[in-house]
Design a protein around this motif. Structure first.
Motif, PDB file in Angstrom:
ATOM      1  N   ALA A  82       0.840  -1.188   0.000  1.00 12.57           N
ATOM      2  CA  ALA A  82       0.000   0.000   0.000  1.00 12.57           C
ATOM      3  C   ALA A  82       0.881   1.246   0.000  1.00 12.57           C
ATOM      4  O   ALA A  82       1.947   1.275   0.607  1.00 12.57           O
ATOM      5  N   ARG A  83       0.428   2.259  -0.674  1.00  7.95           N
ATOM      6  CA  ARG A  83       1.148   3.526  -0.765  1.00  7.95           C
ATOM      7  C   ARG A  83       0.679   4.430   0.370  1.00  7.95           C
ATOM      8  O   ARG A  83      -0.382   5.003   0.305  1.00  7.95           O
ATOM      9  N   THR A  84       1.485   4.510   1.399  1.00  4.54           N
ATOM     10  CA  THR A  84       1.172   5.332   2.556  1.00  4.54           C
ATOM     11  C   THR A  84       2.067   6.565   2.550  1.00  4.54           C
ATOM     12  O   THR A  84       3.010   6.656   1.755  1.00  4.54           O
ATOM     13  N   LEU A  85       1.792   7.489   3.446  1.00  7.11           N
ATOM     14  CA  LEU A  85       2.643   8.668   3.580  1.00  7.11           C
ATOM     15  C   LEU A  85       4.079   8.246   3.887  1.00  7.11           C
ATOM     16  O   LEU A  85       5.029   8.779   3.311  1.00  7.11           O
ATOM     17  N   ARG A  86       4.244   7.268   4.748  1.00  9.10           N
ATOM     18  CA  ARG A  86       5.585   6.781   5.092  1.00  9.10           C
ATOM     19  C   ARG A  86       6.297   6.212   3.863  1.00  9.10           C
ATOM     20  O   ARG A  86       7.493   6.418   3.665  1.00  9.10           O
ATOM     21  N   TYR A  87       5.543   5.483   3.024  1.00  7.25           N
ATOM     22  CA  TYR A  87       6.107   4.947   1.792  1.00  7.25           C
ATOM     23  C   TYR A  87       6.674   6.080   0.931  1.00  7.25           C
ATOM     24  O   TYR A  87       7.800   6.005   0.433  1.00  7.25           O
ATOM     25  N   PHE A  88       5.863   7.138   0.740  1.00  9.90           N
ATOM     26  CA  PHE A  88       6.311   8.246  -0.105  1.00  9.90           C
ATOM     27  C   PHE A  88       7.458   9.026   0.519  1.00  9.90           C
ATOM     28  O   PHE A  88       8.339   9.515  -0.199  1.00  9.90           O
ATOM     29  N   GLU A  89       7.489   9.157   1.838  1.00 15.59           N
ATOM     30  CA  GLU A  89       8.624   9.830   2.493  1.00 15.59           C
ATOM     31  C   GLU A  89       9.907   9.043   2.263  1.00 15.59           C
ATOM     32  O   GLU A  89      10.952   9.630   1.945  1.00 15.59           O
ATOM     33  N   ASN A  90       9.836   7.724   2.403  1.00 17.32           N
ATOM     34  CA  ASN A  90      11.011   6.886   2.152  1.00 17.32           C
ATOM     35  C   ASN A  90      11.409   6.919   0.681  1.00 17.32           C
ATOM     36  O   ASN A  90      12.599   7.004   0.353  1.00 17.32           O
ATOM     37  N   LEU A  91      10.423   6.856  -0.193  1.00 15.30           N
ATOM     38  CA  LEU A  91      10.694   6.906  -1.627  1.00 15.30           C
ATOM     39  C   LEU A  91      11.377   8.216  -1.994  1.00 15.30           C
ATOM     40  O   LEU A  91      12.355   8.233  -2.740  1.00 15.30           O
ATOM     41  N   GLN A  92      10.894   9.322  -1.445  1.00 12.89           N
ATOM     42  CA  GLN A  92      11.496  10.627  -1.732  1.00 12.89           C
ATOM     43  C   GLN A  92      12.956  10.659  -1.294  1.00 12.89           C
ATOM     44  O   GLN A  92      13.825  11.150  -2.027  1.00 12.89           O
ATOM     45  N   ARG A  93      13.265  10.115  -0.123  1.00  9.67           N
ATOM     46  CA  ARG A  93      14.660  10.071   0.348  1.00  9.67           C
ATOM     47  C   ARG A  93      15.530   9.218  -0.578  1.00  9.67           C
ATOM     48  O   ARG A  93      16.648   9.593  -0.921  1.00  9.67           O
ATOM     49  N   GLU A  94      15.009   8.047  -0.972  1.00  3.29           N
ATOM     50  CA  GLU A  94      15.775   7.156  -1.849  1.00  3.29           C
ATOM     51  C   GLU A  94      16.037   7.807  -3.205  1.00  3.29           C
ATOM     52  O   GLU A  94      17.150   7.749  -3.731  1.00  3.29           O
ATOM     53  N   VAL A  95      15.014   8.412  -3.783  1.00  2.26           N
ATOM     54  CA  VAL A  95      15.143   9.052  -5.093  1.00  2.26           C
ATOM     55  C   VAL A  95      16.127  10.217  -5.010  1.00  2.26           C
ATOM     56  O   VAL A  95      16.982  10.383  -5.886  1.00  2.26           O
ATOM     57  N   ASN A  96      16.023  11.032  -3.980  1.00  7.92           N
ATOM     58  CA  ASN A  96      16.948  12.154  -3.803  1.00  7.92           C
ATOM     59  C   ASN A  96      18.387  11.679  -3.652  1.00  7.92           C
ATOM     60  O   ASN A  96      19.309  12.320  -4.163  1.00  7.92           O
ATOM     61  N   ALA A  97      18.580  10.559  -2.960  1.00  3.90           N
ATOM     62  CA  ALA A  97      19.928  10.058  -2.701  1.00  3.90           C
ATOM     63  C   ALA A  97      20.655   9.665  -3.982  1.00  3.90           C
ATOM     64  O   ALA A  97      21.884   9.734  -4.046  1.00  3.90           O
ATOM     65  N   VAL A  98      19.915   9.288  -5.010  1.00  3.30           N
ATOM     66  CA  VAL A  98      20.561   8.887  -6.272  1.00  3.30           C
ATOM     67  C   VAL A  98      20.417   9.955  -7.352  1.00  3.30           C
ATOM     68  O   VAL A  98      20.690   9.707  -8.523  1.00  3.30           O
TER      69      VAL A  98
END
Length: 134
Positions: A1-17
C-alpha cells in the motif's frame, strides 16, 4: 500500500541517487499520477509511473522531457502508448516479473534449496510454470 511513510522513504531514496519524484495534480486539486525519474547519463528513465488517465501520463512524461532530451519508459504490450506518443521509438522484448512468496514451500515442492526468485529460475533452462492470461 502507498502510505505517507512509503512516499517519504521513496522521496529520500530518489533524492539520494539524484532522481526526481514528480506528481501531477488535476484541476480538481487531486493527485492524478506520479513518476519516479532517474537520470542515467543523457537519458531520463521513468522507473515507476502511476496514473489515473492519459492526461496524467502525458503531463508526467512531458515533465521528464524537461529534464532530459530522451526519456525511456518501459510498459507492457497491453499499454498501447502509440496514440499519446505517435513518434516514440518502440522496442519489444520478452520479460517476466517474478516474486517468490514462500521459498520454503517452493523448495519442498521442487526438491531444491532456494531462497530467491533468481535461484528458482536457475533450477531449469525452461520456465517452471507461467500462467499467462491476455
Amino acid at each position: 500500500a502507498r502510505t505517507l511513510r512509503y512516499f517519504e522513504n521513496l522521496q529520500r531514496e530518489v533524492n539520494a541517487v539524484g532522481g526526481r519524484l514528480v506528481g501531477y495534480y488535476g484541476e480538481d486539486n487531486q493527485l492524478h499520477g506520479y513518476a519516479v525519474i532517474s537520470m542515467r547519463g543523457r537519458d531520463g528513465w521513468i522507473d515507476e509511473l502511476v496514473y489515473t488517465d492519459s492526461l496524467a501520463i502525458w503531463k508526467l512524461v512531458n515533465t521528464a522531457l524537461t529534464m532530459r532530451q530522451r526519456v525511456i519508459l518501459d510498459v507492457s504490450s497491453a499499454e498501447n502508448m502509440s496514440r499519446l506518443f505517435p513518434s516514440a521509438q518502440r522496442m519489444s522484448y520478452d520479460s517476466a516479473v517474478v516474486r517468490l512468496n514462500q521459498p520454503e514451500l517452493f523448495s519442498r515442492l521442487f526438491r531444491a534449496q532456494v531462497s530467491s526468485a533468481k535461484e528458482a529460475f536457475e533450477l531449469s533452462s525452461r520456465p517452471l510454470n507461467f500462467n499467462e492470461r491476455y
